[in-house]
Design a protein around this motif. Sequence first.
Motif, short mmCIF file in Angstrom:
data_model
loop_
_atom_site.label_atom_id
_atom_site.label_comp_id
_atom_site.label_asym_id
_atom_site.label_seq_id
_atom_site.Cartn_x
_atom_site.Cartn_y
_atom_site.Cartn_z
N THR A 284 -1.03 6.36 -3.09
CA THR A 284 0.31 7.66 -2.81
C THR A 284 -0.23 8.85 -3.21
OG1 THR A 284 1.09 5.45 -3.32
CG2 THR A 284 2.51 7.54 -3.19
N ARG A 287 -2.77 9.91 0.69
CA ARG A 287 -1.86 10.10 1.74
C ARG A 287 -1.18 11.32 1.34
NH1 ARG A 287 1.49 4.31 1.87
NH2 ARG A 287 1.78 5.79 3.80
N ALA A 290 -2.63 14.46 2.27
CA ALA A 290 -3.90 14.72 4.25
C ALA A 290 -2.64 14.85 4.18
CB ALA A 290 -4.42 12.73 3.92
N GLU A 292 -0.09 12.84 5.38
CA GLU A 292 1.40 11.47 5.45
C GLU A 292 2.60 11.81 5.18
OE1 GLU A 292 -0.70 8.03 5.03
OE2 GLU A 292 -2.40 9.18 5.38
N GLU A 293 3.19 10.76 5.28
CA GLU A 293 5.09 10.42 5.29
C GLU A 293 4.42 9.10 4.19
OE1 GLU A 293 8.09 11.40 5.41
OE2 GLU A 293 7.42 13.01 5.80
N VAL A 294 5.28 9.72 2.58
CA VAL A 294 4.58 8.56 2.55
C VAL A 294 6.47 8.26 1.55
CG1 VAL A 294 2.54 9.07 1.08
CG2 VAL A 294 5.19 9.43 0.52
#
Length: 317
Positions: A284, A287, A290, A292-294
């Motif tokens: 996570t 991510r 990077a 990204e939405e988590v």
Amino acid sequence: MVRRHFTFLWILAIALFVGCSSGDKDATRAAGKARDFYTIGMSQCNLGEPWRVQMNADLKAAADKHPNIEIVFKDAQNDTLKQRAHVEEFVSAGVDLLIISPKEAAPLTEPVAKAVDAGIPVIVLDRAVQGDNYTCFIGADNKLIGKAAGAWLAKKLGDKGKVVELKGLMTSIPGHDRHSGFLEGIAGSGLEVIFEADMKWLEPDARKEMDSALARFDTIDAVYAHNDPGAHGAYLAAKAAGREKDIVFVGIDALPQEGVAYVAQGILSATFQYPTGGAEAIDTALRILAGEEVPKKIVLGSRLFTADNVKQGGEPL
Ligand code: FRU
């Protein structure tokens, strides 16, 4: 001018080569690829229990697979003030992301919120804080585990019996949820909690509390402890009193070398897995870094281990 340009290109080429070819963290950092190398701060509430040592090992093993991240660990030694200070230190140091497994919910809520306000993403692992001022929470469903433990025990005891409940730290969310879930699990059965105490997740405290319960009650049919060290402490107290064979012991965590081994040895009748979430936290974190939405909440699964299924690796809840 042309010459300067040429020299610069050479330096860049060497830097890229070192960074890409070695796969080594120092080389990646030294190559000056600042935004491609991330430091993660990990605030662990204590390392006194095998489960937390395992969590840190899982985090490290997952982080070691990625040359572009390093993880810096701090151990608060079960001291809330120390853990608050650790979070503040990580924020001042400007880590790229913070992972925290907090000792207690309320006192760690504010430092976590301050980290978020400072622009540092925060993953809260295993024990929650209050509210929702963090990036992502990762943990198993403690209420579900407590409920499953209650239902399993009611079935095992034929819907009647006297139970000792040894609770985890009640200023932590897992303690609350494992308690309320258990009450739901035994609701409507004839199981009765005759003694309950906060053993703060600690085996020596569980042993002491169980000594008191044994002294007060001639009949105890089962112990439900919020973790395996607690169940083991209760077992040792009962064994010292010569009463361990009359009592069913149930715990939570199911580390292979701890709770699962106790089930295989016949010390515990059941243990429910509480995964550390170390690998998921690193996944996570990558991510988030990077961009990204988590999900706000990642719920991990659990497994039940008993004498009947321990050889097959337990069964999912
Ligand atoms: C370790 C521990 C585990 C338990 C978890 C709950 O400190 O007590 O045994 O499952 O924390 O947060």
